[in-house]
Scaffold this motif. Sequence first.
Motif, PDB file in Angstrom:
ATOM      1  N   ASN A 116      39.647  50.173  34.281  1.00  0.00           N
ATOM      2  CA  ASN A 116      39.668  49.211  32.940  1.00  0.00           C
ATOM      3  C   ASN A 116      40.636  48.014  32.990  1.00  0.00           C
ATOM      4  O   ASN A 116      39.738  47.603  34.167  1.00  0.00           O
ATOM      5  CB  ASN A 116      40.396  49.951  32.040  1.00  0.00           C
ATOM      6  CG  ASN A 116      39.806  51.438  31.608  1.00  0.00           C
ATOM      7  OD1 ASN A 116      38.452  51.035  31.725  1.00  0.00           O
ATOM      8  ND2 ASN A 116      39.974  52.475  30.933  1.00  0.00           N
ATOM      9  N   ASP A 117      41.453  47.994  32.720  1.00  0.00           N
ATOM     10  CA  ASP A 117      42.902  47.089  33.184  1.00  0.00           C
ATOM     11  C   ASP A 117      43.431  46.935  33.708  1.00  0.00           C
ATOM     12  O   ASP A 117      45.088  46.061  34.011  1.00  0.00           O
ATOM     13  CB  ASP A 117      42.555  46.047  31.823  1.00  0.00           C
ATOM     14  CG  ASP A 117      43.743  47.251  30.720  1.00  0.00           C
ATOM     15  OD1 ASP A 117      43.327  48.220  31.247  1.00  0.00           O
ATOM     16  OD2 ASP A 117      43.917  46.532  29.290  1.00  0.00           O
ATOM     17  N   THR A 118      44.161  48.049  34.755  1.00  0.00           N
ATOM     18  CA  THR A 118      44.864  48.960  35.205  1.00  0.00           C
ATOM     19  C   THR A 118      44.937  48.555  36.877  1.00  0.00           C
ATOM     20  O   THR A 118      43.337  49.386  36.978  1.00  0.00           O
ATOM     21  CB  THR A 118      46.051  49.489  34.459  1.00  0.00           C
ATOM     22  OG1 THR A 118      45.337  50.735  34.514  1.00  0.00           O
ATOM     23  CG2 THR A 118      46.550  48.712  33.317  1.00  0.00           C
ATOM     24  N   VAL A 163      38.746  40.622  32.877  1.00  0.00           N
ATOM     25  CA  VAL A 163      39.191  42.450  33.105  1.00  0.00           C
ATOM     26  C   VAL A 163      41.317  41.987  32.203  1.00  0.00           C
ATOM     27  O   VAL A 163      41.464  43.040  32.095  1.00  0.00           O
ATOM     28  CB  VAL A 163      39.324  42.446  34.595  1.00  0.00           C
ATOM     29  CG1 VAL A 163      40.457  43.763  35.181  1.00  0.00           C
ATOM     30  CG2 VAL A 163      38.127  43.629  35.147  1.00  0.00           C
ATOM     31  N   LEU A 164      41.630  40.681  32.774  1.00  0.00           N
ATOM     32  CA  LEU A 164      42.281  40.631  32.299  1.00  0.00           C
ATOM     33  C   LEU A 164      42.809  40.948  30.852  1.00  0.00           C
ATOM     34  O   LEU A 164      44.562  40.535  30.229  1.00  0.00           O
ATOM     35  CB  LEU A 164      43.247  39.002  32.773  1.00  0.00           C
ATOM     36  CG  LEU A 164      43.544  39.245  34.057  1.00  0.00           C
ATOM     37  CD1 LEU A 164      43.265  37.608  35.307  1.00  0.00           C
ATOM     38  CD2 LEU A 164      44.807  40.184  34.595  1.00  0.00           C
ATOM     39  N   GLY A 165      41.009  40.526  30.761  1.00  0.00           N
ATOM     40  CA  GLY A 165      41.844  40.385  28.740  1.00  0.00           C
ATOM     41  C   GLY A 165      41.881  38.863  27.779  1.00  0.00           C
ATOM     42  O   GLY A 165      42.233  38.036  29.218  1.00  0.00           O
TER      43      GLY A 165
END
Length: 260
Positions: A116-118, A163-165
């Motif tokens: 996900n984003d991590t 991904v970084l939002g």
Amino acid sequence: MTDAAPYPDMNGDDPPVKATSTSAAVIDALLELDGATVTELTDHLPLSKSSVHNHLQTLVGLGYVVREGWSYHVSLQFLEIGATVRRRYRIHQAGVEEARALASAGFDASVVVLQNDTAVCIATAAGGDDPPVVEIGDRLPLHCTAGGKAMLAAMDRDAADTVLGEGSLPGHTDNTVTDRAELFDHLDEVENRGLALEHEEWCNGVRGIGSAVTDSDGTLLGALYVTGSADRLSGKTLQQDASGLVLSSANRIRRRIRQE
């Protein structure tokens, strides 16, 4: 070393299966409290004692929680699940061997993958007697850790941006780059060098070195990530010695995976 995952929002929008969300919150609380009684969980969560008890009994019956006296603890069944999950990642086996080689040279080394984003640590090896900064299961920010930045640099920039939002990037120390444009300029440098450096951007007193591993078609598989104190990873050790070892190790992982 990682921030605890937030509890599911049981007071916001209803999830599709609220009971599952509640059971997950009970498990998270047991992890945070390192075991707890029904009363302690009731004080800790926005749940009634009967609800806590019912969820605990269900989790015990399924083998995800064990009872020890009046206290409940998360069971080792999660260890089996985690071991099974990480074997799905092609970087794991070769990464473990290279992390151990780096540890034998005195450096704390980890293998991280993108979820996900991590960045999630799936393997680690300590280079000394002290516990490593990054441990298995830790979830790390991408934009301010060397392992995370190495993976971002190996991605298409549009994909990395997604991904970084949205919005500004969270700051963790005074050295964290929170401006997206500045970060992306830095990622271009990381991509060209094949190596990311971390200068107390995630944690004060911690520096890091990361190098991404990709498949022959450019698919991101993860990254090798070395961490250490700012005193240990400084000067020639950071810029040349350790960086050279990390880059060589990542290249060996890459070659081995591409030959499989």
